[in-house]
Design a protein around this motif. Structure first.
Motif, PDB file in Angstrom:
ATOM      1  N   VAL A 118      -1.882   5.669  12.508  1.00  0.00           N
ATOM      2  CA  VAL A 118      -1.780   4.289  12.143  1.00  0.00           C
ATOM      3  C   VAL A 118      -0.827   3.804  10.911  1.00  0.00           C
ATOM      4  CG1 VAL A 118      -2.988   2.132  11.723  1.00  0.00           C
ATOM      5  CG2 VAL A 118      -3.849   3.895  13.386  1.00  0.00           C
ATOM      6  N   ALA A 119      -1.195   4.475   9.634  1.00  0.00           N
ATOM      7  CA  ALA A 119      -0.314   4.457   8.695  1.00  0.00           C
ATOM      8  C   ALA A 119       1.092   4.535   8.484  1.00  0.00           C
ATOM      9  CB  ALA A 119      -1.169   5.302   7.491  1.00  0.00           C
ATOM     10  N   GLY A 120       1.060   5.814   9.370  1.00  0.00           N
ATOM     11  CA  GLY A 120       2.737   6.115   9.732  1.00  0.00           C
ATOM     12  C   GLY A 120       3.578   5.474  10.426  1.00  0.00           C
ATOM     13  N   TYR A 121       2.761   4.819  11.579  1.00  0.00           N
ATOM     14  CA  TYR A 121       3.595   3.908  12.577  1.00  0.00           C
ATOM     15  C   TYR A 121       3.772   2.516  11.616  1.00  0.00           C
ATOM     16  CZ  TYR A 121       3.852   0.062  15.735  1.00  0.00           C
ATOM     17  OH  TYR A 121       4.342  -0.943  16.343  1.00  0.00           O
ATOM     18  N   LEU A 122       2.869   2.013  10.946  1.00  0.00           N
ATOM     19  CA  LEU A 122       3.036   0.865  10.187  1.00  0.00           C
ATOM     20  C   LEU A 122       3.972   0.969   9.209  1.00  0.00           C
ATOM     21  CD1 LEU A 122      -0.699  -0.365   9.780  1.00  0.00           C
ATOM     22  CD2 LEU A 122       0.777  -1.414  11.279  1.00  0.00           C
ATOM     23  N   LYS A 123       4.074   2.155   8.728  1.00  0.00           N
ATOM     24  CA  LYS A 123       5.190   2.434   7.632  1.00  0.00           C
ATOM     25  C   LYS A 123       6.676   2.235   8.249  1.00  0.00           C
ATOM     26  CE  LYS A 123       6.379   3.798   3.399  1.00  0.00           C
ATOM     27  NZ  LYS A 123       6.165   2.786   2.438  1.00  0.00           N
ATOM     28  N   SER A 124       6.714   2.892   9.499  1.00  0.00           N
ATOM     29  CA  SER A 124       7.790   2.787  10.398  1.00  0.00           C
ATOM     30  C   SER A 124       8.327   1.483  10.692  1.00  0.00           C
ATOM     31  CB  SER A 124       7.693   3.657  11.403  1.00  0.00           C
ATOM     32  OG  SER A 124       7.040   3.105  12.706  1.00  0.00           O
ATOM     33  N   VAL A 125       7.533   0.437  10.845  1.00  0.00           N
ATOM     34  CA  VAL A 125       7.727  -0.758  11.220  1.00  0.00           C
ATOM     35  C   VAL A 125       8.665  -1.533  10.449  1.00  0.00           C
ATOM     36  CG1 VAL A 125       7.076  -3.034  12.077  1.00  0.00           C
ATOM     37  CG2 VAL A 125       5.680  -0.936  12.755  1.00  0.00           C
ATOM     38  N   GLU A 126       9.821  -2.093  10.671  1.00  0.00           N
ATOM     39  CA  GLU A 126      10.500  -2.910   9.808  1.00  0.00           C
ATOM     40  C   GLU A 126      10.067  -4.365   9.728  1.00  0.00           C
ATOM     41  OE1 GLU A 126      13.569  -1.892   8.312  1.00  0.00           O
ATOM     42  OE2 GLU A 126      12.871   0.268   9.009  1.00  0.00           O
TER      43      GLU A 126
ATOM     44  N   TYR B  77       0.644  -1.387   0.049  1.00  0.00           N
ATOM     45  CA  TYR B  77       0.001   0.141   0.135  1.00  0.00           C
ATOM     46  C   TYR B  77       0.818   1.256  -0.102  1.00  0.00           C
ATOM     47  CZ  TYR B  77      -4.346  -2.457   1.028  1.00  0.00           C
ATOM     48  OH  TYR B  77      -5.394  -3.226   1.111  1.00  0.00           O
ATOM     49  N   THR B  78       0.408   2.360  -0.649  1.00  0.00           N
ATOM     50  CA  THR B  78       1.016   3.519  -0.476  1.00  0.00           C
ATOM     51  C   THR B  78       0.077   4.044   0.755  1.00  0.00           C
ATOM     52  OG1 THR B  78      -0.919   4.889  -1.713  1.00  0.00           O
ATOM     53  CG2 THR B  78       1.128   4.096  -2.979  1.00  0.00           C
ATOM     54  N   MET B  79       0.913   5.166   1.285  1.00  0.00           N
ATOM     55  CA  MET B  79       0.564   5.784   2.391  1.00  0.00           C
ATOM     56  C   MET B  79      -1.040   6.231   2.064  1.00  0.00           C
ATOM     57  SD  MET B  79       2.330   6.089   5.214  1.00  0.00           S
ATOM     58  CE  MET B  79       1.983   7.465   5.999  1.00  0.00           C
ATOM     59  N   GLU B  80      -1.255   6.891   1.181  1.00  0.00           N
ATOM     60  CA  GLU B  80      -2.512   7.416   0.879  1.00  0.00           C
ATOM     61  C   GLU B  80      -3.723   6.295   0.650  1.00  0.00           C
ATOM     62  OE1 GLU B  80      -5.446  10.095   1.080  1.00  0.00           O
ATOM     63  OE2 GLU B  80      -3.095  10.748   1.434  1.00  0.00           O
ATOM     64  N   GLN B  81      -3.196   5.119   0.193  1.00  0.00           N
ATOM     65  CA  GLN B  81      -4.143   3.936  -0.180  1.00  0.00           C
ATOM     66  C   GLN B  81      -4.416   3.395   1.542  1.00  0.00           C
ATOM     67  OE1 GLN B  81      -1.495   1.571  -2.558  1.00  0.00           O
ATOM     68  NE2 GLN B  81      -3.117   2.077  -4.214  1.00  0.00           N
ATOM     69  N   MET B  82      -3.383   3.229   2.131  1.00  0.00           N
ATOM     70  CA  MET B  82      -3.739   2.759   3.529  1.00  0.00           C
ATOM     71  C   MET B  82      -4.564   3.732   4.427  1.00  0.00           C
ATOM     72  SD  MET B  82      -4.018   0.552   5.928  1.00  0.00           S
ATOM     73  CE  MET B  82      -2.616  -0.755   5.450  1.00  0.00           C
ATOM     74  N   ILE B  83      -4.484   4.969   4.514  1.00  0.00           N
ATOM     75  CA  ILE B  83      -5.388   6.021   4.872  1.00  0.00           C
ATOM     76  C   ILE B  83      -6.783   5.860   4.564  1.00  0.00           C
ATOM     77  CG2 ILE B  83      -5.763   8.317   5.118  1.00  0.00           C
ATOM     78  CD1 ILE B  83      -2.714   8.930   5.143  1.00  0.00           C
ATOM     79  N   ARG B  84      -6.855   5.805   3.170  1.00  0.00           N
ATOM     80  CA  ARG B  84      -8.193   5.501   2.678  1.00  0.00           C
ATOM     81  C   ARG B  84      -8.941   4.120   3.174  1.00  0.00           C
ATOM     82  NH1 ARG B  84      -9.308   4.494  -3.743  1.00  0.00           N
ATOM     83  NH2 ARG B  84     -10.299   2.698  -2.921  1.00  0.00           N
ATOM     84  N   LEU B  85      -8.284   2.976   3.092  1.00  0.00           N
ATOM     85  CA  LEU B  85      -8.592   2.002   3.854  1.00  0.00           C
ATOM     86  C   LEU B  85      -8.920   2.069   5.198  1.00  0.00           C
ATOM     87  CD1 LEU B  85      -9.024  -1.067   3.785  1.00  0.00           C
ATOM     88  CD2 LEU B  85      -6.689  -1.375   4.533  1.00  0.00           C
ATOM     89  N   LEU B  86      -8.492   2.676   5.889  1.00  0.00           N
ATOM     90  CA  LEU B  86      -8.673   3.010   7.176  1.00  0.00           C
ATOM     91  C   LEU B  86      -9.730   4.069   7.641  1.00  0.00           C
ATOM     92  CD1 LEU B  86      -5.129   2.857   9.015  1.00  0.00           C
ATOM     93  CD2 LEU B  86      -6.764   1.096   8.878  1.00  0.00           C
ATOM     94  N   THR B  87      -9.972   4.754   6.659  1.00  0.00           N
ATOM     95  CA  THR B  87     -11.161   5.807   6.892  1.00  0.00           C
ATOM     96  C   THR B  87     -12.582   5.517   6.005  1.00  0.00           C
ATOM     97  OG1 THR B  87     -10.258   7.121   5.000  1.00  0.00           O
ATOM     98  CG2 THR B  87      -9.379   7.841   7.042  1.00  0.00           C
ATOM     99  N   THR B  88     -12.302   4.504   5.148  1.00  0.00           N
ATOM    100  CA  THR B  88     -13.635   4.344   4.350  1.00  0.00           C
ATOM    101  C   THR B  88     -13.878   2.905   4.375  1.00  0.00           C
ATOM    102  OG1 THR B  88     -12.442   4.145   2.257  1.00  0.00           O
ATOM    103  CG2 THR B  88     -13.116   6.316   2.745  1.00  0.00           C
ATOM    104  N   GLY B  89     -12.860   2.249   4.268  1.00  0.00           N
ATOM    105  CA  GLY B  89     -13.143   0.537   4.430  1.00  0.00           C
ATOM    106  C   GLY B  89     -12.878   0.093   3.080  1.00  0.00           C
ATOM    107  N   ILE B  90     -12.414   0.928   2.048  1.00  0.00           N
ATOM    108  CA  ILE B  90     -12.175   0.339   0.687  1.00  0.00           C
ATOM    109  C   ILE B  90     -10.631   0.062   0.689  1.00  0.00           C
ATOM    110  CG2 ILE B  90     -12.197   0.993  -1.727  1.00  0.00           C
ATOM    111  CD1 ILE B  90     -15.096   0.646  -0.114  1.00  0.00           C
ATOM    112  N   GLY B  91     -10.257  -1.169   0.057  1.00  0.00           N
ATOM    113  CA  GLY B  91      -8.930  -1.447  -0.276  1.00  0.00           C
ATOM    114  C   GLY B  91      -8.312  -0.700  -1.440  1.00  0.00           C
ATOM    115  N   ARG B  92      -7.150  -1.258  -1.943  1.00  0.00           N
ATOM    116  CA  ARG B  92      -6.630  -0.569  -2.776  1.00  0.00           C
ATOM    117  C   ARG B  92      -7.144  -1.179  -4.343  1.00  0.00           C
ATOM    118  NH1 ARG B  92      -1.086  -4.458  -2.938  1.00  0.00           N
ATOM    119  NH2 ARG B  92      -2.525  -6.202  -3.187  1.00  0.00           N
TER     120      ARG B  92
END
Length: 138
Positions: free
Chosen positions: A130-138, A93-108
């Motif tokens: 949430v998306a920023g945190y997940l992006k930071s996890v190795e 996912y891109t950051m924007e795709q993940m944010i959209r998933l978390l705000t609307t429930g619609i996937g990529r």
């Protein structure tokens, strides 16, 4: 002397504002911790997206690296994911795709994800954390 004082005051006021994100948009500090809290304790992403030991304990060294869904499909549901994908680093996912998933429930792929994935309706600020945190996890 007055210019130095004003510069120091501006620096102190601006530091909390600018310490929330790196120049590339990735959260830092309190916002990153907030994202971790939301992902692990509110949205409960950790429960499905993290592998488990034989005794059911989460394998913390493999947090968000993908795992088999820990509960079976209810008989009345035909569409049920058997595996929760890796979300550490957001490789799919891109950051924007993940944010959209978390705000609307619609996937990529422009549709809701299969159960047991909940249809989130997070506030954008929470989804960004949430998306920023997940992006930071190795």
């Amino acid at each position: 002397m007055r210019v130095t004082f004003i510069a120091i005051v501006c620096s102190v006021i601006a530091t909390p504002i600018f310490s929330q994100q790196k120049p590339d948009g990735a959260p830092t500090g309190k916002n990153l911790e907030r994202g971790r809290y939301l992902a692990e304790n509110v949205a409960m992403c950790i429960q499905c997206h993290t592998p488990r030991e034989a005794n059911g304990e989460l394998i913390r060294s493999q947090v968000f690296r993908g795992a088999s869904i820990p509960v079976g499909r209810p008989a009345q549901l035909s569409s049920w994911a058997e595996f929760a994908p890796r979300i550490a680093g957001l490789p799919q996912y891109t950051m924007e795709q993940m944010i959209r998933l978390l705000t609307t429930g619609i996937g990529r792929e422009e549709k809701p994800l299969r159960s047991p994935m909940p249809t989130f309706r997070m506030a954008r600020e929470d989804a960004e954390a949430v998306a920023g945190y997940l992006k930071s996890v190795e």
